[in-house]
Design a protein around this motif. Sequence first.
Motif, PDB file in Angstrom:
ATOM      1  N   SER A 148      97.196  19.277 101.925  1.00 35.28           N
ATOM      2  CA  SER A 148      97.763  20.442 101.242  1.00 35.28           C
ATOM      3  C   SER A 148      98.285  20.063  99.860  1.00 35.28           C
ATOM      4  CB  SER A 148      98.893  21.059 102.067  1.00 35.28           C
ATOM      5  OG  SER A 148      98.360  21.655 103.234  1.00 35.28           O
ATOM      6  N   GLN A 155      98.248  28.913 102.774  1.00 40.71           N
ATOM      7  CA  GLN A 155      98.494  28.885 104.217  1.00 40.71           C
ATOM      8  C   GLN A 155      99.433  30.028 104.593  1.00 40.71           C
ATOM      9  OE1 GLN A 155      99.160  24.563 104.935  1.00 40.71           O
ATOM     10  NE2 GLN A 155      98.526  24.979 107.019  1.00 40.71           N
ATOM     11  N   ASP A 192      92.741  26.514 102.391  1.00 39.60           N
ATOM     12  CA  ASP A 192      93.551  25.616 103.214  1.00 39.60           C
ATOM     13  C   ASP A 192      93.655  26.208 104.617  1.00 39.60           C
ATOM     14  OD1 ASP A 192      95.170  23.603 104.111  1.00 39.60           O
ATOM     15  OD2 ASP A 192      96.754  23.895 102.625  1.00 39.60           O
ATOM     16  N   GLU A 193      92.910  25.638 105.531  1.00 37.18           N
ATOM     17  CA  GLU A 193      92.898  26.027 106.942  1.00 37.18           C
ATOM     18  C   GLU A 193      92.612  27.513 107.176  1.00 37.18           C
ATOM     19  OE1 GLU A 193      95.597  24.183 109.578  1.00 37.18           O
ATOM     20  OE2 GLU A 193      96.085  22.576 108.178  1.00 37.18           O
TER      21      GLU A 193
HETATM   22 MG    MG Z   1      98.466  21.002 105.294  1.00 36.19          MG
END
Ligand code: MG
Length: 249
Positions: free
Chosen positions: A45, A87, A173-174
């Motif tokens: 991240s 996120q 991110d994810e």
């Molecule tokens: Mg992360």
Amino acid sequence: MPELLLTARNLTKRFGGLAAVNDVSLDLWRNHIHAVIGPNGAGKSTLTNLLSGDLPPTSGSVTLGQRDVTGWSPEKISAQGLGRSYQKTNIFLPFSVWENVRLASQSRQPQAFRWLTPATHLIAVNARCERAIELSGLKHRKNSIAGTISHGEQRQLEIAMTLATEPQVLLLDEPLAGMGTVEAERMVALLLGIKKDHGILLVEHDMDAVFALADQLTVMVNGQVIASGTPVEIRADAGVQAAYLGEEH
Ligand code: MG
Ligand code: ADP
């Protein structure tokens, strides 16, 4: 020859004595998905925050297109063609899917159509929002209130909001976090469609998705790159097996 969209060169970010990102270099090409994987705390991240301008690097450089954007603000980097999802979501739940995409489109690139007449501006903005919603698989949800659509659809909406800024590069991110199998498969299919026009830098824990999607991988542990290469090369890498993939995959 594919087009190089984003490069990181020797990026380092220190928080006090901790090198959260330590001498990381990577390349992202158009029509490619470059996945960054690694255990919690690896620095993934933080790396995305360095690429997007949300954090300034301690040292190293970031190039977007032909421009050295090191130290630029997130707004300037966004206007230069990098779109990111966070996120933590920034969806307005009481607003419709369409309204969320319109807001994202205008808030992030207010200057993009400044030379157009108001009517032409409106047509152009509407067209790019329609396209973003379609690419994200949400056409049938266009007028739904964002708070009433499923978790998976809200993640698709985040992709639509990112696409509405017309980025060359998407930093995700994810995007599969918290998704069930069906939702994850839908997102994988969407990302494969989106990469036809873009480069995608993908941080993701779901290894089935990563190996289904990635053209290239960078594996990070404790801030450092321990391996990079194609999915076949990474699967065969003994060091990666020992440090990361062995436990999870
Ligand atoms: Mg992360
Ligand atoms: P990942 O996303 O791979 O889980 P992070 O980039 O979130 O890893 O974190 C990498 C390391 O940097 C962790 O040890 C984390 O605690 C630390 N870290 C992240 N952000 C900060 C910050 N703002 N201040 C201090 N330490 C941080």
